[in-house]
Design a protein around this motif. Structure first.
Motif, PDB file in Angstrom:
ATOM      1  N   PRO A 187       0.800  -1.222   0.000  1.00  0.00           N
ATOM      2  CA  PRO A 187       0.000   0.000   0.000  1.00  0.00           C
ATOM      3  C   PRO A 187       0.835   1.275   0.000  1.00  0.00           C
ATOM      4  O   PRO A 187       0.542   2.219  -0.736  1.00  0.00           O
ATOM      5  CB  PRO A 187      -0.824  -0.131   1.293  1.00  0.00           C
ATOM      6  N   SER A 188       1.888   1.326   0.826  1.00  0.00           N
ATOM      7  CA  SER A 188       2.727   2.528   0.883  1.00  0.00           C
ATOM      8  C   SER A 188       3.450   2.771  -0.432  1.00  0.00           C
ATOM      9  O   SER A 188       3.660   3.921  -0.845  1.00  0.00           O
ATOM     10  CB  SER A 188       3.748   2.399   2.024  1.00  0.00           C
ATOM     11  N   GLU A 189       3.828   1.694  -1.113  1.00  0.00           N
ATOM     12  CA  GLU A 189       4.533   1.827  -2.382  1.00  0.00           C
ATOM     13  C   GLU A 189       3.593   2.282  -3.492  1.00  0.00           C
ATOM     14  O   GLU A 189       3.990   3.037  -4.386  1.00  0.00           O
ATOM     15  CB  GLU A 189       5.192   0.496  -2.737  1.00  0.00           C
ATOM     16  N   LEU A 190       2.340   1.828  -3.439  1.00  0.00           N
ATOM     17  CA  LEU A 190       1.355   2.275  -4.415  1.00  0.00           C
ATOM     18  C   LEU A 190       1.090   3.771  -4.259  1.00  0.00           C
ATOM     19  O   LEU A 190       1.017   4.509  -5.246  1.00  0.00           O
ATOM     20  CB  LEU A 190       0.052   1.490  -4.237  1.00  0.00           C
ATOM     21  N   VAL A 191       0.975   4.218  -3.009  1.00  0.00           N
ATOM     22  CA  VAL A 191       0.790   5.651  -2.753  1.00  0.00           C
ATOM     23  C   VAL A 191       1.979   6.434  -3.285  1.00  0.00           C
ATOM     24  O   VAL A 191       1.822   7.504  -3.903  1.00  0.00           O
ATOM     25  CB  VAL A 191       0.606   5.902  -1.242  1.00  0.00           C
ATOM     26  N   PHE A 210       6.061  -2.710  13.153  1.00  0.00           N
ATOM     27  CA  PHE A 210       5.867  -1.535  12.298  1.00  0.00           C
ATOM     28  C   PHE A 210       5.409  -1.959  10.907  1.00  0.00           C
ATOM     29  O   PHE A 210       4.539  -1.311  10.314  1.00  0.00           O
ATOM     30  CB  PHE A 210       7.177  -0.741  12.202  1.00  0.00           C
ATOM     31  N   ARG A 211       5.967  -3.053  10.421  1.00  0.00           N
ATOM     32  CA  ARG A 211       5.546  -3.556   9.108  1.00  0.00           C
ATOM     33  C   ARG A 211       4.079  -3.967   9.132  1.00  0.00           C
ATOM     34  O   ARG A 211       3.330  -3.691   8.198  1.00  0.00           O
ATOM     35  CB  ARG A 211       6.414  -4.738   8.694  1.00  0.00           C
ATOM     36  N   GLY A 217      -0.081  -4.187   6.981  1.00  0.00           N
ATOM     37  CA  GLY A 217      -1.074  -5.182   7.334  1.00  0.00           C
ATOM     38  C   GLY A 217      -0.443  -6.557   7.500  1.00  0.00           C
ATOM     39  O   GLY A 217       0.776  -6.726   7.395  1.00  0.00           O
ATOM     40  N   ARG A 218      -1.282  -7.542   7.760  1.00  0.00           N
ATOM     41  CA  ARG A 218      -0.817  -8.916   7.954  1.00  0.00           C
ATOM     42  C   ARG A 218      -1.479  -9.846   6.937  1.00  0.00           C
ATOM     43  O   ARG A 218      -2.599  -9.576   6.491  1.00  0.00           O
ATOM     44  CB  ARG A 218      -1.139  -9.403   9.373  1.00  0.00           C
ATOM     45  N   ALA A 238      -5.049 -21.255   2.006  1.00  0.00           N
ATOM     46  CA  ALA A 238      -4.982 -20.179   1.017  1.00  0.00           C
ATOM     47  C   ALA A 238      -4.794 -18.886   1.799  1.00  0.00           C
ATOM     48  O   ALA A 238      -5.614 -18.555   2.667  1.00  0.00           O
ATOM     49  CB  ALA A 238      -6.244 -20.114   0.163  1.00  0.00           C
ATOM     50  N   VAL A 239      -3.701 -18.196   1.503  1.00  0.00           N
ATOM     51  CA  VAL A 239      -3.332 -17.005   2.276  1.00  0.00           C
ATOM     52  C   VAL A 239      -3.361 -15.786   1.372  1.00  0.00           C
ATOM     53  O   VAL A 239      -2.719 -15.763   0.316  1.00  0.00           O
ATOM     54  CB  VAL A 239      -1.931 -17.161   2.899  1.00  0.00           C
ATOM     55  N   LEU A 240      -4.114 -14.771   1.784  1.00  0.00           N
ATOM     56  CA  LEU A 240      -4.132 -13.499   1.071  1.00  0.00           C
ATOM     57  C   LEU A 240      -2.970 -12.658   1.599  1.00  0.00           C
ATOM     58  O   LEU A 240      -2.990 -12.229   2.754  1.00  0.00           O
ATOM     59  CB  LEU A 240      -5.470 -12.775   1.285  1.00  0.00           C
ATOM     60  N   GLU A 241      -1.965 -12.453   0.738  1.00  0.00           N
ATOM     61  CA  GLU A 241      -0.764 -11.737   1.162  1.00  0.00           C
ATOM     62  C   GLU A 241      -1.029 -10.233   1.240  1.00  0.00           C
ATOM     63  O   GLU A 241      -2.039  -9.732   0.758  1.00  0.00           O
ATOM     64  CB  GLU A 241       0.386 -12.019   0.190  1.00  0.00           C
TER      65      GLU A 241
END
Length: 226
Positions: free
Chosen positions: A32-36, A83-84, A89-90, A133-136
């Protein structure tokens, strides 16, 4: 016109250099931070490119500030898991033992259609075959199949196989890559013999020719263009 061209080139080079400094992972996967960051940089660079009345530094300084801020955040991400998790998010387990976690789907605003589409893209149609199934955090879906559904490998059969290694291109689009030829310990004579075996007279007729560490050859001749 010349000034506009130079301003555009400077800003373009600056953005490319900044993105390269952030590392290769950011190019293919956006948190998300990189998209912003990408959206803001695009907006900041567009205005000085088009409006000559705005000083070039008015675009360069904010872009450099954002790149420095993102670099600092990346370092904090590496050093602080908490912080990550706060920033990015997780990961969320949306399927466990073949059962869909409806709460996690709603929390991540992931519809059933989107979930099944992601599974189909990975060749999975039976939910019962999914262990997890994991949503990264970058939006990608990672799927682990049950042990009984996973492909059979030589290791599971107790067999050993030779490692072919990385195929190196020897001829690419008609051009002989001499350095790769030397790395494989091959000669021009070897290349001529390989081409002759495939009814080819010169490297210019080859679109791609590769050789791996075991000597396996892949050769794709050029197609006739109309």
């Amino acid at each position: 016109m010349v000034i506009t061209f130079l301003r555009t080139v400077i800003l373009y080079v600056l953005i490319i250099a900044g993105i390269r400094l952030l590392g290769k992972r950011q190019i293919g996967e956006l948190e998300p931070s990189e998209l912003v960051l990408a959206l803001l940089i695009a907006d900041l660079a567009a205005v000085p490119m088009q409006d000559l009345g705005i000083p070039l530094l008015a675009g360069i300084v904010p872009i450099l500030t954002l790149l420095c801020l993102t670099t600092i955040l990346s370092i904090l991400n590496l050093r602080s898991p908490s912080f990550r998790a706060l920033l990015c998010g997780r990961p969320s387990i949306v399927i466990q033992n073949g059962k869909i976690d409806q709460h996690e789907l709603r929390r991540n605003r992931l519809t059933l259609d989107e979930l099944t589409e992601e599974l189909r893209l990975q060749g999975i149609t039976d939910l019962e075959s999914v262990k997890y199934a994991v949503l990264e955090t970058n939006g990608q879906l990672s799927v682990l199949l049950r042990a009984s559904e996973q492909p059979v490998t030589p290791k599971t059969l107790g067999r050993s196989v030779e490692e072919p290694g990385l195929p190196l291109p020897i001829v690419r689009d008609g051009v002989v890559l001499t350095e790769n030829l030397k790395i494989r310990g091959l000669s021009d004579q070897w290349l001529r013999e390989v081409l002759a075996q495939r009814s080819l007279t010169c490297p210019e007729q080859v679109f791609l020719l590769t050789v791996d560490e075991l000597g396996h050859i892949y050769c794709a001749p050029k197609e006739d263009t109309p």
